[in-house]
Write an enzyme that holds these catalytic residues in place. Structure first.
Site, PDB file in Angstrom:
ATOM      1  N   LYS A   1      62.994   9.470   4.618  1.00 48.35           N
ATOM      2  CA  LYS A   1      63.721   8.998   3.284  1.00 48.35           C
ATOM      3  C   LYS A   1      63.853   7.436   3.045  1.00 48.35           C
ATOM      4  O   LYS A   1      63.961   7.142   2.159  1.00 48.35           O
ATOM      5  CB  LYS A   1      65.036   9.815   3.120  1.00 48.35           C
ATOM      6  CG  LYS A   1      64.682  11.446   2.915  1.00 48.35           C
ATOM      7  CD  LYS A   1      63.540  11.833   2.153  1.00 48.35           C
ATOM      8  CE  LYS A   1      63.274  13.132   2.074  1.00 48.35           C
ATOM      9  NZ  LYS A   1      63.392  14.035   3.382  1.00 48.35           N
TER      10      LYS A   1
ATOM     11  N   TYR B   1      63.336  28.256   2.930  1.00 52.10           N
ATOM     12  CA  TYR B   1      63.886  26.920   3.109  1.00 52.10           C
ATOM     13  C   TYR B   1      65.067  26.866   4.055  1.00 52.10           C
ATOM     14  O   TYR B   1      66.032  27.669   3.346  1.00 52.10           O
ATOM     15  CB  TYR B   1      63.925  26.006   1.833  1.00 52.10           C
ATOM     16  CG  TYR B   1      64.790  24.677   2.059  1.00 52.10           C
ATOM     17  CD1 TYR B   1      63.788  23.665   2.537  1.00 52.10           C
ATOM     18  CD2 TYR B   1      65.967  24.485   1.405  1.00 52.10           C
ATOM     19  CE1 TYR B   1      64.391  22.275   2.776  1.00 52.10           C
ATOM     20  CE2 TYR B   1      66.369  23.222   1.697  1.00 52.10           C
ATOM     21  CZ  TYR B   1      65.626  22.158   2.268  1.00 52.10           C
ATOM     22  OH  TYR B   1      66.166  20.935   2.424  1.00 52.10           O
TER      23      TYR B   1
ATOM     24  N   TYR C   1      62.725  20.449   8.999  1.00 49.04           N
ATOM     25  CA  TYR C   1      61.558  20.018   8.771  1.00 49.04           C
ATOM     26  C   TYR C   1      60.742  20.021   9.957  1.00 49.04           C
ATOM     27  O   TYR C   1      59.639  20.633  10.040  1.00 49.04           O
ATOM     28  CB  TYR C   1      61.777  18.870   8.169  1.00 49.04           C
ATOM     29  CG  TYR C   1      62.583  18.994   6.769  1.00 49.04           C
ATOM     30  CD1 TYR C   1      61.760  18.964   5.896  1.00 49.04           C
ATOM     31  CD2 TYR C   1      64.070  18.662   6.818  1.00 49.04           C
ATOM     32  CE1 TYR C   1      62.683  19.061   4.504  1.00 49.04           C
ATOM     33  CE2 TYR C   1      64.532  18.696   5.463  1.00 49.04           C
ATOM     34  CZ  TYR C   1      63.955  18.708   4.400  1.00 49.04           C
ATOM     35  OH  TYR C   1      64.522  18.901   3.132  1.00 49.04           O
TER      36      TYR C   1
HETATM   37  C1  LIG Z   1      62.809  15.388   3.292  1.00 52.08           C
HETATM   38  C2  LIG Z   1      62.451  15.605   5.071  1.00 52.08           C
HETATM   39  C3  LIG Z   1      60.912  16.074   5.074  1.00 52.08           C
HETATM   40  C4  LIG Z   1      60.148  16.208   4.256  1.00 52.08           C
HETATM   41  O1  LIG Z   1      59.552  15.191   3.339  1.00 52.08           O
HETATM   42  P1  LIG Z   1      59.160  15.372   1.826  1.00 52.08           P
HETATM   43  O2  LIG Z   1      58.526  14.176   1.492  1.00 52.08           O
HETATM   44  O3  LIG Z   1      60.242  16.137   1.189  1.00 52.08           O
HETATM   45  O4  LIG Z   1      58.087  16.457   1.864  1.00 52.08           O
HETATM   46  C5  LIG Z   1      60.523  15.904   6.555  1.00 52.08           C
HETATM   47  N1  LIG Z   1      61.498  15.732   7.710  1.00 52.08           N
HETATM   48  C6  LIG Z   1      62.784  15.472   7.210  1.00 52.08           C
HETATM   49  C7  LIG Z   1      63.811  15.167   8.384  1.00 52.08           C
HETATM   50  C8  LIG Z   1      63.086  15.335   5.684  1.00 52.08           C
HETATM   51  O5  LIG Z   1      64.416  14.988   5.632  1.00 52.08           O
END
Ligand SMILES: *Cc1c(COP(=O)(O)O)cnc(C)c1O
Length: 344
Positions: free
Chosen positions: A57, A272, A298
């Site tokens: 992010k 999710y 993730y």
């Molecule tokens: C948000 C996030 C993702 C996914 O990224 P997106 O752009 O939302 O698809 C992957 N890994 C982590 C640790 C995240 O916080």
């Protein structure tokens, strides 16, 4: 126009120290033994950034904050789930840049208790000084954020809305930049990665990479994702839409269609933020063989997807595959019971 030039014209606040390192995962390859099929596995360490614990992010926030500052904002409003990594990093970034931050957090995951509601990202959001709005189920976070935006405006403030995990067209530019960074590193290392593997949540990470590869004239399907949020068809169409929007913003033709997006839904499991046994195993393997941390929502699922792809023979012997470690490790503390109580 070249991608690097187009990106340099976009407002941006530098939040990273420079390119993130790429390292080979020898001990994972050894652990897989013959079932590695001779595939070489590398990690790009997007979890290794100094601000706020780091993670994918921050790349998005470089461009979002550039946009916010250009718009004269004094407050950032970010929305997300309770354990949102995006919210945590928005709060850290606001602290660094001297802006106020309000987080609008929704219960997107069927979990509760102190572990989930008071630890991990939530704890850090508080330490970074953000004002937290913990919404009950049934309240729309986007509408709530719009109301706060309006209230702030009426009291003389200028807020900047950062929603959808930062996966707006502006936020997605962070990973178009990363595509360029990977190509440069790939040339320096003399390694031609046959796949770049990422999780797909709100799709901005994959969309940015795909937009970047298209702008560079390279094959976009080398970016392989594992959906952790939406069913495959919907994740693919969101990714195409966001990647085309990023291309448009950069002045390139919005030329992508669903055939250009390589995405698997095999690791989503029940949904999710819900643990799967493959995720628990993948997190344990990475931690115990490499001393590296993946997150449960993730990276753990995406790495499980990479391991499944390798054992299914998706990659050939001698292929170099790059897994992007996207951070999110504070989430581990919110999921302790899923690891400690799992049979192992
Ligand atoms: C948000 C996030 C993702 C996914 O990224 P997106 O752009 O939302 O698809 C992957 N890994 C982590 C640790 C995240 O916080």
């Amino acid at each position: 126009m070249f991608l690097s030039q187009a990106l340099s014209l976009m407002p941006r606040r530098a939040l990273l120290e420079g390119p993130t390192p790429i390292q080979r995962l020898h001990r994972i390859e050894d652990a897989l033994g013959l079932s590695s099929n001779g595939v070489r596995i590398y990690a790009k360490r997007d979890d290794l950034m100094s601000l706020g614990g780091g993670g994918n992010k921050l790349r998005k926030l470089e461009f979002l904050l550039g946009d916010a500052v250009a718009a004269g904002a004094d407050t950032i409003i970010a929305t997300g789930g309770r354990q949102s990594n995006f919210a945590r990093l928005a709060a850290a970034t606001a602290a660094r840049l001297g802006l106020a931050c309000e987080l609008v957090l929704a219960p997107l995951v069927p979990r509760g208790g102190d572990e989930y509601d008071r630890n991990g990202n939530i704890l850090l959001d508080d330490l970074f000084g953000a004002r937290i709005h913990n919404l009950p189920a049934g309240v729309d976070p986007t509408l709530f954020a719009q109301d706060r935006f309006e209230e702030l405006r009426l009291t003389g403030h200028t807020a900047y809305m950062a929603t959808l995990g930062g996966s707006s067209p502006v936020g997605s530019l962070g990973y178009a930049t990363c595509a360029l960074e990977i190509e440069t590193q790939s040339n320096d290392l003399g390694i031609d990665f046959s796949a770049v593997v990422v999780p797909n949540g709100s799709s901005g990470t994959q969309a940015g990479l795909v937009a970047g590869y298209r702008a560079l004239g390279l094959d976009t399907t080398r970016v392989r994702s594992h959906s952790v949020l939406a069913p495959p068809a919907s994740a693919i169409s969101t990714t195409v839409e966001r990647a085309n929007a990023a291309l448009t913003l950069l002045g390139f033709e919005a030329s992508l269609s669903s055939n250009d997006v390589n995405l698997s839904g095999d690791q989503l499991g029940p949904g999710y933020g819900i643990s799967t046994s493959a995720m628990v195993e993948a997190v344990r393997l990475m931690a115990s063989r490499e001393g590296l941390l993946l997150d449960p929502v993730y990276g753990g699922k995406a790495f499980a997807g990479l391991l499944a792809d390798i054992s299914a023979g998706r990659y050939a012997a001698g292929d170099d595959v790059l897994f992007i470690m996207t951070g999110g490790t504070p989430g581990l503390y919110a999921y302790a019971t899923d690891f400690l109580d799992a049979v192992h």
